[in-house]
Design a protein around this motif. Structure first.
Motif, PDB file in Angstrom:
ATOM      1  N   LYS A 274       0.841  -1.222   0.000  1.00 54.22           N
ATOM      2  CA  LYS A 274       0.000   0.000   0.000  1.00 54.22           C
ATOM      3  C   LYS A 274       0.862   1.252   0.000  1.00 54.22           C
ATOM      4  CE  LYS A 274      -3.842   2.449   0.778  1.00 54.22           C
ATOM      5  NZ  LYS A 274      -3.310   3.779   1.065  1.00 54.22           N
ATOM      6  N   GLN A 275       1.919   1.274   0.811  1.00 54.86           N
ATOM      7  CA  GLN A 275       2.800   2.444   0.848  1.00 54.86           C
ATOM      8  C   GLN A 275       3.481   2.658  -0.509  1.00 54.86           C
ATOM      9  OE1 GLN A 275       5.203   1.130   4.119  1.00 54.86           O
ATOM     10  NE2 GLN A 275       4.095   2.373   5.640  1.00 54.86           N
ATOM     11  N   ASP A 278       0.971   4.082  -2.996  1.00 54.92           N
ATOM     12  CA  ASP A 278       0.699   5.504  -2.737  1.00 54.92           C
ATOM     13  C   ASP A 278       1.854   6.385  -3.207  1.00 54.92           C
ATOM     14  OD1 ASP A 278      -1.723   4.833  -1.632  1.00 54.92           O
ATOM     15  OD2 ASP A 278      -1.045   4.984   0.456  1.00 54.92           O
ATOM     16  N   LEU A 279       3.080   5.946  -2.956  1.00 51.98           N
ATOM     17  CA  LEU A 279       4.241   6.745  -3.367  1.00 51.98           C
ATOM     18  C   LEU A 279       4.357   6.795  -4.892  1.00 51.98           C
ATOM     19  CD1 LEU A 279       6.979   5.694  -0.784  1.00 51.98           C
ATOM     20  CD2 LEU A 279       5.627   7.797  -0.835  1.00 51.98           C
ATOM     21  N   GLN A 281       1.923   6.597  -6.984  1.00 48.00           N
ATOM     22  CA  GLN A 281       0.858   7.464  -7.465  1.00 48.00           C
ATOM     23  C   GLN A 281       1.197   8.934  -7.257  1.00 48.00           C
ATOM     24  OE1 GLN A 281      -1.795   6.059  -9.115  1.00 48.00           O
ATOM     25  NE2 GLN A 281      -2.082   8.197  -9.745  1.00 48.00           N
ATOM     26  N   GLU A 282       1.829   9.237  -6.118  1.00 47.34           N
ATOM     27  CA  GLU A 282       2.236  10.613  -5.837  1.00 47.34           C
ATOM     28  C   GLU A 282       3.259  11.100  -6.866  1.00 47.34           C
ATOM     29  OE1 GLU A 282       1.782  14.102  -3.724  1.00 47.34           O
ATOM     30  OE2 GLU A 282       0.722  12.196  -3.376  1.00 47.34           O
ATOM     31  N   ASP A 285       1.442  11.691 -10.200  1.00 45.31           N
ATOM     32  CA  ASP A 285       0.645  12.920 -10.156  1.00 45.31           C
ATOM     33  C   ASP A 285       1.532  14.157 -10.273  1.00 45.31           C
ATOM     34  OD1 ASP A 285      -1.617  11.419  -9.862  1.00 45.31           O
ATOM     35  OD2 ASP A 285      -1.817  11.735  -7.696  1.00 45.31           O
TER      36      ASP A 285
END
Length: 315
Positions: A274-275, A278-279, A281-282, A285
């Motif tokens: 999950k981490q 998220d990273l 995806q960041e 973006d």
């Protein structure tokens, strides 16, 4: 554009020559030394700045700049004609056919006067695929093929001062960057040939291939852009935070390299799935808003042009 070249000539290349008795007298008398390695006698000495090692089996010329030996310093660059004359001169001085000698190390390099301090250029040279990057205050190295091949960028004037050697007047008040591609071992495998000999160094096709590899290796390095403060593109705290992520992404070598590092951290167990998601995806973006926040580095634009100009000039 060749610099350090190591030669090795054996009894297979010449017949009827007693290396120890016939070649030793041609070396500088100062600094001659005789060694015994488990019954194998080896004489070491120099011809100018070039080290020479002689046994009854072979003669090695190594660990010195052929360019400096031929032209007086290696701020200059050896073209194909200079290389041919250097091999002929070495043959005459050692009374051996050095055009038939095997090449065991080969450096392709250029001294480049630049506008900015050399460290500024190191900071804009990012990752290189399948290479280990090592940056120091006055140098930047890339190691490939288990260190058999190295790309080296360093402050040439600093090196001269460290070795207490003179800096030519033309370069004394300049920022001077040196870029070298060093083939340290397994040369035939790295360069795709069966064997490399002295005469191949000035063969037009082989010489041009060395220059092209030198340019292509530089071009393969991921360049790090400059970050510009475009306030029209970041009018909120969230946008400012994304710009910080973008700056970090540029510094490590780009989106692909950053995501690769996150994936590797997940595999090591440093990040949960999950981490890591998220990273990643960041990062994606942040990279979507790159337009207007990054600009090509003027230092890299300058270096790109000088590398391209060198290839045109020395081909």
């Amino acid at each position: 554009m060749l610099d350090t070249v190591n030669f090795k000539i054996t009894r297979d290349e010449v017949e009827g020559v007693d290396f120890l008795s016939e070649i030793t007298p041609y070396l500088n008398p100062e600094g001659l030394a005789v060694h015994d390695f488990s019954g194998l006698q080896v004489v070491t000495g120099k011809i100018g700045n070039l080290k020479v090692s002689i046994s009854d089996r072979q003669v090695k010329v190594k660990d010195g700049s052929l360019c400096k030996w031929m032209l007086g310093d290696n701020y200059q660059s050896m073209g194909r004609g200079d290389i041919k004359r250097a091999v002929e001169r070495l043959s005459n001085m050692l009374h051996l056919p050095m055009d038939k000698a095997i090449i065991t190390r080969l450096d392709v390099g250029l001294t480049i006067p630049v506008k900015e301090p050399t460290a500024n250029y190191f900071n804009h040279l990012g990752v290189l695929s399948y290479a280990q990057r090592l940056q120091q205050p006055n140098s930047l190295y890339y190691y490939r093929h288990s260190q058999a091949e190295r790309l080296c960028f360093y402050d040439k004037n600093r090196e001269q001062r460290d070795h207490r050697e003179p800096i030519p007047d033309l370069y004394r008040d300049c920022n001077v960057l040196r870029y070298e591609q060093r083939y340290m071992a397994r040369l035939p495998s790295l360069l795709g040939v069966a064997q490399i000999t002295g005469e191949m160094l000035y063969d037009e096709s082989f010489y041009i291939s060395l220059l092209d590899r030198w340019r292509d290796s530089y071009q393969a390095i991921r360049k790090i852009n400059d970050i510009t403060l475009n306030f029209q593109a970041m009018k909120s705290r969230k946008r400012l935070q994304k710009m910080g992520v973008l700056a970090m992404v540029e510094r490590v070598g780009g989106e692909v390299e950053m995501i690769t590092q996150i994936t590797e951290a997940q595999k090591r167990g440093d990040l949960t799935a999950k981490q890591a998601f998220d990273l990643r995806q960041e990062v994606k973006d942040a990279c979507k808003i790159r337009e207007g926040l990054t600009i090509p580095s003027e230092a890299i634009t300058e270096l790109d042009k000088k590398i391209a100009d060198a290839i045109r000039y020395y081909r």
